[in-house]
Design a protein around this motif. Structure first.
Motif, PDB file in Angstrom:
ATOM      1  N   ILE A 326       0.833  -1.209   0.000  1.00 10.80           N
ATOM      2  CA  ILE A 326       0.000   0.000   0.000  1.00 10.80           C
ATOM      3  C   ILE A 326       0.865   1.256   0.000  1.00 10.80           C
ATOM      4  CG2 ILE A 326      -1.567   1.349   1.479  1.00 10.80           C
ATOM      5  CD1 ILE A 326      -3.018  -1.253   2.098  1.00 10.80           C
ATOM      6  N   SER A 327       2.098   1.154   0.512  1.00  6.19           N
ATOM      7  CA  SER A 327       2.988   2.325   0.552  1.00  6.19           C
ATOM      8  C   SER A 327       3.391   2.798  -0.833  1.00  6.19           C
ATOM      9  CB  SER A 327       4.254   1.999   1.352  1.00  6.19           C
ATOM     10  OG  SER A 327       3.941   1.774   2.698  1.00  6.19           O
ATOM     11  N   CYS A 328       3.180   1.989  -1.845  1.00  3.48           N
ATOM     12  CA  CYS A 328       3.495   2.398  -3.225  1.00  3.48           C
ATOM     13  C   CYS A 328       2.200   2.782  -3.928  1.00  3.48           C
ATOM     14  CB  CYS A 328       4.170   1.259  -3.974  1.00  3.48           C
ATOM     15  SG  CYS A 328       4.578   1.706  -5.672  1.00  3.48           S
ATOM     16  N   PRO A 329       1.836   4.056  -3.888  1.00  5.83           N
ATOM     17  CA  PRO A 329       0.547   4.447  -4.466  1.00  5.83           C
ATOM     18  C   PRO A 329       0.601   4.513  -5.987  1.00  5.83           C
ATOM     19  CG  PRO A 329       1.690   6.376  -3.651  1.00  5.83           C
ATOM     20  CD  PRO A 329       2.553   5.191  -3.319  1.00  5.83           C
ATOM     21  N   HIS A 330      -0.369   3.886  -6.632  1.00  4.21           N
ATOM     22  CA  HIS A 330      -0.477   4.000  -8.078  1.00  4.21           C
ATOM     23  C   HIS A 330      -0.520   5.469  -8.486  1.00  4.21           C
ATOM     24  CE1 HIS A 330      -1.793   0.009  -7.164  1.00  4.21           C
ATOM     25  NE2 HIS A 330      -2.123  -0.317  -8.406  1.00  4.21           N
ATOM     26  N   ALA A 331      -1.250   6.251  -7.711  1.00  2.00           N
ATOM     27  CA  ALA A 331      -1.515   7.654  -8.072  1.00  2.00           C
ATOM     28  C   ALA A 331      -0.236   8.463  -8.205  1.00  2.00           C
ATOM     29  CB  ALA A 331      -2.433   8.296  -7.033  1.00  2.00           C
ATOM     30  N   LEU A 332       0.766   8.168  -7.355  1.00  2.00           N
ATOM     31  CA  LEU A 332       2.001   8.953  -7.418  1.00  2.00           C
ATOM     32  C   LEU A 332       2.727   8.726  -8.735  1.00  2.00           C
ATOM     33  CD1 LEU A 332       3.677  10.938  -5.747  1.00  2.00           C
ATOM     34  CD2 LEU A 332       4.999   9.001  -4.904  1.00  2.00           C
ATOM     35  N   MET A 622       0.856  19.764  -8.042  1.00  2.00           N
ATOM     36  CA  MET A 622       0.934  19.728  -6.585  1.00  2.00           C
ATOM     37  C   MET A 622      -0.300  19.080  -5.976  1.00  2.00           C
ATOM     38  SD  MET A 622       3.877  20.772  -5.943  1.00  2.00           S
ATOM     39  CE  MET A 622       3.707  20.721  -4.163  1.00  2.00           C
ATOM     40  N   GLN A 623      -1.483  19.382  -6.550  1.00  2.00           N
ATOM     41  CA  GLN A 623      -2.710  18.742  -6.064  1.00  2.00           C
ATOM     42  C   GLN A 623      -2.595  17.227  -6.176  1.00  2.00           C
ATOM     43  OE1 GLN A 623      -5.786  20.461  -8.475  1.00  2.00           O
ATOM     44  NE2 GLN A 623      -5.935  22.329  -7.257  1.00  2.00           N
ATOM     45  N   ASN A 624      -2.097  16.760  -7.323  1.00  2.00           N
ATOM     46  CA  ASN A 624      -1.978  15.319  -7.537  1.00  2.00           C
ATOM     47  C   ASN A 624      -0.939  14.680  -6.616  1.00  2.00           C
ATOM     48  OD1 ASN A 624      -3.958  15.331  -9.444  1.00  2.00           O
ATOM     49  ND2 ASN A 624      -2.651  14.857 -11.182  1.00  2.00           N
ATOM     50  N   ILE A 625       0.190  15.380  -6.438  1.00  2.00           N
ATOM     51  CA  ILE A 625       1.227  14.843  -5.554  1.00  2.00           C
ATOM     52  C   ILE A 625       0.706  14.737  -4.118  1.00  2.00           C
ATOM     53  CG2 ILE A 625       3.453  15.368  -4.476  1.00  2.00           C
ATOM     54  CD1 ILE A 625       4.356  16.445  -7.222  1.00  2.00           C
TER      55      ILE A 625
END
Length: 679
Positions: A326-332, A622-625
């Motif tokens: 879970i610590s590896c977010p797809h979103a990042l 920045m919002q996405n990060i």
């Protein structure tokens, strides 16, 4: 790379290799980049196809959806398929991890590799006897999405140049060259040289950059400049190779061909931009680096704490693995690439060529924008504002026709303005004789047996003739006087007209709290008139190009964050000095070497759009990060079991669902960027 001094490093490197597209090195770099894009694309699609049966066989998915599909050996099939995805799809990340660890700079590749390696190793151990749950579908979905993110990122940096390269391929293979005897011959465009004269018929593509010698037409430059309307072209105007001729035949003198052409220069600029990443992209990688350490620490702490609380090893290990996955977010992985992809394509469609992405994103910090006057705030050409005959027996249009006949033999900008106005009014000037310049005064010629003179105010004064009442009405006008056989018969007033778009652009920037200044080489009265008309915050008049750099230095010493607009040639020192250097130009002048951003058109609205869009792009990144990082802030402690005492513990299934939701939100938020720039 330290981007704080990026502008100067970029300029130096550009000077050393500004023709990178010309040699084998540039070709090899481009081909290598294309190969990597194809490789990520192939790995993504192969991995995605193999993922489908893994998802169908996943016990977790079966419980979520509410069906059961089990058979003897199904886990071994999942293991075999997941092994294919892990070693084939995950190879770039495993290799990237090795490279990052060698450099002692763990980043996104290390974080991804950690998550997939832990998921694969643990799930494989479960298949072969360890008590626990398998994470194969989380493993393959993570690999799929990360491959997609890297594919999108690499496509985005190639997008603008690819579009232009495809356009270059669509250039006509032959050109119609005019020989010295006047005959035409069809030759391959590779044989065209600077100075050749070519004929372009209606509807044909223009095969090379050049200057119109004969004819007038409307030329469609939309594929090159983003300008949707066909542009009127006439004698002495420049045209760009690759644009489409309209309804008129044109004789064109070739100026640039092959690697010196507009298209080649633009492709070279975009290629330079591809070699750099912005600070925001580096921030995402740094965030991934920190998450790697957090994931590692959180996983170990989770294992130790659960063991110390008396839980069995298998349960504690499962908790640890859940935390590390879970610590590896797809979103990042998608946070920045999606925004870069969209901003690159949208910018290219609107004629914005971004060479320095950091400067582009830094436009949000601007406090002052310095505009060049001629050709940016104004049209850069003299237009007739008023004309009036004096005395009986002549109307105003006849006066203009007489003046146009004499001025037609002159190359002065004022002459061009008078001739252009006569054409707009469909006047038919006569043919003068004995044309000559009168040094410091004006011009004269014989027309219909009369000596016609067109004089400046100084020339009129030398003749001892008083200026007529009403000749001067505005400080920004230039007035010339028409004499027939030494007698004043009228005057014509001209001005470098303010562009219609200038006021809207300035109002837009002022609403953002940005101060607008103007620097021009024109005299005080003209500068003041333009400044007052547009409501500028100040102006600098009679400025030499080399003085603009000092103006910017002085503003920066006062804490201002300055953008400079200029033509990219005379203004090179100022563009290099500015925090954001914006080269504005038309046609073949776009390849300014010291600018951070190049606007194909000189439209001031484009400058306003650029500044607003740069800020919007940074905000979206920045919002996405933060959203991607925020997911971890919430999900990792819950997966570790911080609230287990309250009966709240994040199962792998819910963690996966939240991970997917986070990815969808990041993707949708990036898409909203398309609404941030006005046509």
């Amino acid at each position: 790379m330290d981007h704080s001094d990026h502008k100067h490093q970029q300029h130096d490197s550009h000077q050393k290799g500004k023709h990178a597209m010309k040699g084998a090195q540039g070709h090899d770099h481009s081909m290598h980049h294309m190969h990597m894009i194809k490789d990520f694309k192939r790995r993504f699609w192969v991995s995605l196809v193999i993922t489908l049966p893994i998802v169908v066989l996943s016990p977790m998915i079966q419980r979520l959806v509410g069906y059961e599909f089990r058979f003897e050996g199904d886990r071994y099939l999942q293991f075999a398929l997941s092994s294919l995805v892990f070693f084939y799809g995950g190879w770039p990340f495993l290799k990237g991890m090795v490279d990052e660890l060698k450099d002692r700079k763990p980043g996104m590749m290390t974080l991804i590799a950690l998550a997939i390696a832990v998921a694969y190793s643990y799930s494989s151990a479960v298949v072969f006897g360890l008590s626990g749950k398998i994470f194969f579908w989380e493993l393959v979905s993570l690999i799929d999405i990360m491959l997609l993110g890297h594919w999108i990122e690499m496509k985005s940096v190639m997008g603008a140049s690819n579009a232009l390269q495809e356009l270059a391929k669509m250039m006509p293979s032959e050109a119609r060259r005019i020989k010295e005897n006047g005959d035409a011959e069809d030759v391959p465009i590779a044989e065209l040289k600077s100075g050749d004269v070519i004929l372009v018929r209606p509807g044909e593509k223009i095969p090379a950059d050049g200057q119109i010698l004969e004819g007038s037409s409307h030329v469609n430059e939309s594929m090159l400049t983003g300008e949707s309307k066909p542009v009127a072209k006439q004698k002495d105007n420049e045209v760009i190779g690759g644009s489409v001729n309209g309804s008129g035949a044109l004789k064109i003198k070739v100026r640039h061909t092959g690697e010196d052409s507009y298209l080649s220069k633009v492709i070279g600029l975009v290629t330079e931009a591809q070699k750099t990443k912005s600070k925001t992209q580096n921030l995402a990688n740094k965030a991934a680096g920190w998450l790697f350490y957090i994931a590692l620490a959180a996983g170990i702490i989770t294992l130790v704490v659960w063991l110390s609380l008396g839980e069995d090893f298998n349960y504690a290990l499962e908790r640890m693995v859940t935390v590390m996955i879970i610590s590896c977010p797809h979103a990042l992985g998608l946070a920045v690439p999606l925004v870069v992809a969209i901003s690159t394509s949208v910018s290219a469609r609107h004629g914005l060529l971004i060479r320095n992405r950091t400067a582009f994103e830094n436009s949000r910090k601007l406090t002052v924008v310095i505009f060049d006057k001629t050709g940016t705030l104004t049209k850069g050409e003299f237009g007739v504002t008023r004309f009036k005959s004096i005395g009986a027996g002549m109307d105003d249009q006849e006066l203009l026709s007489i003046a146009a006949a004499v001025e037609n033999s002159s190359e002065h900008p004022i002459a061009a303005g008078i001739v252009r106005k006569s054409k707009e009014l469909a006047l038919k000037p006569g043919k003068p004789e004995n044309f000559q310049n009168i040094t410091g005064m004006g011009i004269q010629a014989k027309l219909n047996g009369k000596e016609i003179s067109i004089l400046s105010p100084g020339g009129l004064k030398q003749k001892g003739i008083a200026q007529p009442e009403g000749a001067f009405k505005s400080e920004d006008e230039t007035v010339v006087f028409v004499l027939s056989n030494g007698k004043l018969i009228g005057f014509i007033a001209l001005a470098d007209e303010i562009r219609e778009e200038s006021q809207e652009a300035i109002d837009t920037l002022k609403k953002q709290g940005i101060k607008i200044l103007m620097a021009t080489g024109d005299n005080e009265s003209v500068a003041k008139a333009v400044s007052n008309t547009l409501g500028l915050d100040g102006y600098y008049a009679e400025v030499m190009p080399e003085d603009k750099q000092q103006i910017i230095k002085d503003l920066q010493s006062k804490g201002e964050f300055v953008a400079m607009t200029g033509d990219g040639v005379n203004d090179a020192p100022a563009l290099a000095q500015a925090n954001v250097g914006i080269a504005v130009g038309s046609g073949t002048d776009v390849a300014a070497e010291t600018a951070d951003i190049i606007l194909v058109n000189s439209n001031p609205k484009d400058i306003a759009n650029l500044i607003l869009f740069g800020g919007a792009t940074y905000k979206k990144m920045m919002q996405n990060i933060w959203w991607a990082a925020g997911y971890n802030i919430v999900a990792v402690p819950l997966a570790a079991g911080v609230l287990a005492g309250a009966g709240i513990i994040l199962s792998p299934a819910i963690g996966a669902a939240l991970m997917s939701l986070s990815t969808v939100i990041v993707a949708l938020n990036a898409q909203l960027l398309k609404r941030q720039i006005k046509p």
